[in-house]
Design an enzyme around this catalytic site. Structure first.
Site, PDB file in Angstrom:
ATOM      1  N   HIS A 174       0.841  -1.200   0.000  1.00  0.00           N
ATOM      2  CA  HIS A 174       0.000   0.000   0.000  1.00  0.00           C
ATOM      3  C   HIS A 174       0.871   1.243   0.000  1.00  0.00           C
ATOM      4  CE1 HIS A 174       0.717  -0.498   4.302  1.00  0.00           C
ATOM      5  NE2 HIS A 174       0.215   0.691   4.552  1.00  0.00           N
ATOM      6  N   HIS A 198       1.504   3.921   1.901  1.00  0.00           N
ATOM      7  CA  HIS A 198       2.083   4.687   3.020  1.00  0.00           C
ATOM      8  C   HIS A 198       3.623   4.729   2.945  1.00  0.00           C
ATOM      9  CE1 HIS A 198      -1.802   4.164   5.585  1.00  0.00           C
ATOM     10  NE2 HIS A 198      -1.868   5.195   4.758  1.00  0.00           N
ATOM     11  N   ASP A 245       6.040   4.582   5.053  1.00  0.00           N
ATOM     12  CA  ASP A 245       6.879   3.611   5.767  1.00  0.00           C
ATOM     13  C   ASP A 245       6.964   2.278   5.017  1.00  0.00           C
ATOM     14  OD1 ASP A 245       4.094   3.370   6.642  1.00  0.00           O
ATOM     15  OD2 ASP A 245       4.778   1.951   8.163  1.00  0.00           O
ATOM     16  N   HIS A 246       6.217   2.160   3.915  1.00  0.00           N
ATOM     17  CA  HIS A 246       6.246   0.936   3.094  1.00  0.00           C
ATOM     18  C   HIS A 246       6.868   1.174   1.718  1.00  0.00           C
ATOM     19  CE1 HIS A 246       3.435  -1.224   5.885  1.00  0.00           C
ATOM     20  NE2 HIS A 246       3.314   0.029   6.269  1.00  0.00           N
ATOM     21  N   HIS A 252      -7.468  -0.771   5.552  1.00  0.00           N
ATOM     22  CA  HIS A 252      -6.456   0.172   6.057  1.00  0.00           C
ATOM     23  C   HIS A 252      -6.289   1.299   5.039  1.00  0.00           C
ATOM     24  CE1 HIS A 252      -2.791   1.515   8.050  1.00  0.00           C
ATOM     25  NE2 HIS A 252      -2.098   1.351   6.954  1.00  0.00           N
ATOM     26  N   ASP A 259      -0.337  -3.811   6.272  1.00  0.00           N
ATOM     27  CA  ASP A 259      -0.990  -3.280   7.473  1.00  0.00           C
ATOM     28  C   ASP A 259      -2.465  -3.677   7.537  1.00  0.00           C
ATOM     29  OD1 ASP A 259       1.423  -2.099   8.034  1.00  0.00           O
ATOM     30  OD2 ASP A 259       0.752  -0.037   7.724  1.00  0.00           O
ATOM     31  N   HIS A 313       4.346  -4.708  10.823  1.00  0.00           N
ATOM     32  CA  HIS A 313       4.707  -4.029  12.077  1.00  0.00           C
ATOM     33  C   HIS A 313       4.760  -5.000  13.247  1.00  0.00           C
ATOM     34  CE1 HIS A 313       4.396   0.210  10.734  1.00  0.00           C
ATOM     35  NE2 HIS A 313       3.476  -0.267   9.903  1.00  0.00           N
TER      36      HIS A 313
END
Ligand code: ZN
Ligand code: FE
Length: 277
Positions: free
Chosen positions: A74, A76, A78-79, A130, A152, A190
């Protein structure tokens, strides 16, 4: 023919390194609580959600691996944050959700598509909730347990926040994932397990499997080890978001404002409660 401790097969004087035919799964810690998952066959690696390029580079160098593909679940940061910096060493493609904006260029993928990487077939699933275009990847290496990269969407003992999707979408996505074979390794993005289980035990104070898993995960974290991968079988036993039909989960959700016993209403109440807890 015998298999030695070093993982080599001795065939009348000829040594074949079986590691080269096996897929190894690695969790690379990144930032404070992310995992960048890597699968490799001894030569080539595939990484999932590389938020940090340097973490991936280090792992590639340490194992003398080349990078054959990047999978993105996805949009975001942090990915996706490391995707552009990894292009210098990337031999193949970036595969990313068709319905989201992620670093270009990439191959847009969605449910029903299959990829051939590391000599393995990888299936793609749509798992919105999410984010709206969130996807998951399932690898089924021959002779090994399946591997699910669920970003996530599904966490051990929990699920992702509903930033874009609805409780109904998340419920459908989690139901799809819960139906995978029990031995499927669940690779979440995570390390949220301990906090999730604390919440889960509020929801289901009388679930013995949950209590046992909670102490095992606490111990792992004390030793600095990951609690992941989990398995689908474990999640079915301990994850309240996969257990919206259980009487104790329903009762707890009602006490927190669930409007009925419908699993979507239960999940919505659990998710809102978790946000407050
Ligand atoms: Zn996210
Ligand atoms: Fe994340």
């Amino acid at each position: 023919m015998m298999v030695g401790a070093a993982g080599r097969i001795l065939i009348i004087g000829r040594i074949v390194d079986v590691h080269h035919f096996m897929i190894e799964l690695l969790s690379l810690p990144a930032f404070t609580d992310n995992y960048i998952w890597m699968v490799h066959n001894g030569h080539e690696a595939v990484v999932v959600d590389p938020g940090d390029a340097e973490v991936v580079q280090r792992a590639l160098r340490a194992r003398k691996l080349s990078l054959s593909a990047i999978l993105v679940t996805h949009h975001h940061p942090d990915h996706t944050g490391g995707v552009q910096d990894l292009r210098d060493v990337l031999l193949g493609q970036v595969y990313a959700p068709a319905r989201e904006r992620t670093p270009e260029p990439h191959v847009a993928v969605q449910e029903g598509m299959t990829l051939q990487l590391l000599g393995q077939t990888i299936r793609v699933w749509d798992v919105p909730g999410h984010t709206l275009g969130h996807i998951a990847f399932l690898m089924e290496p021959e002779g090994q347990d399946p591997i699910l990269f669920c970003g996530d969407t599904l966490f051990s003992g929990g699920c992702g926040r509903l930033f874009e999707g609805t409780p109904a979408q998340m419920h459908a996505s989690l139901t799809t994932l819960a139906q995978l074979p029990g031995r499927t390794r669940v690779c979440c993005a995570h390390e949220y397990t301990v906090a999730n289980l604390r919440f889960a035990s509020l929801v289901e104070p009388h679930n013995p499997a949950l209590q046992a898993y909670q102490s095992r995960c606490a111990e792992l974290r004390q030793r600095g080890q990951p609690t992941l991968p989990s398995t689908i079988a474990t999640e079915r036993r301990i994850n309240p978001f996969l257990r919206c039909q259980e009487p104790e989960v329903r009762t707890s959700a009602r006490a927190q404002g669930a409007t009925g016993d419908d699993p979507v209403a239960v999940l919505a109440a659990l998710r809102a409660w978790k946000n407050r807890a």
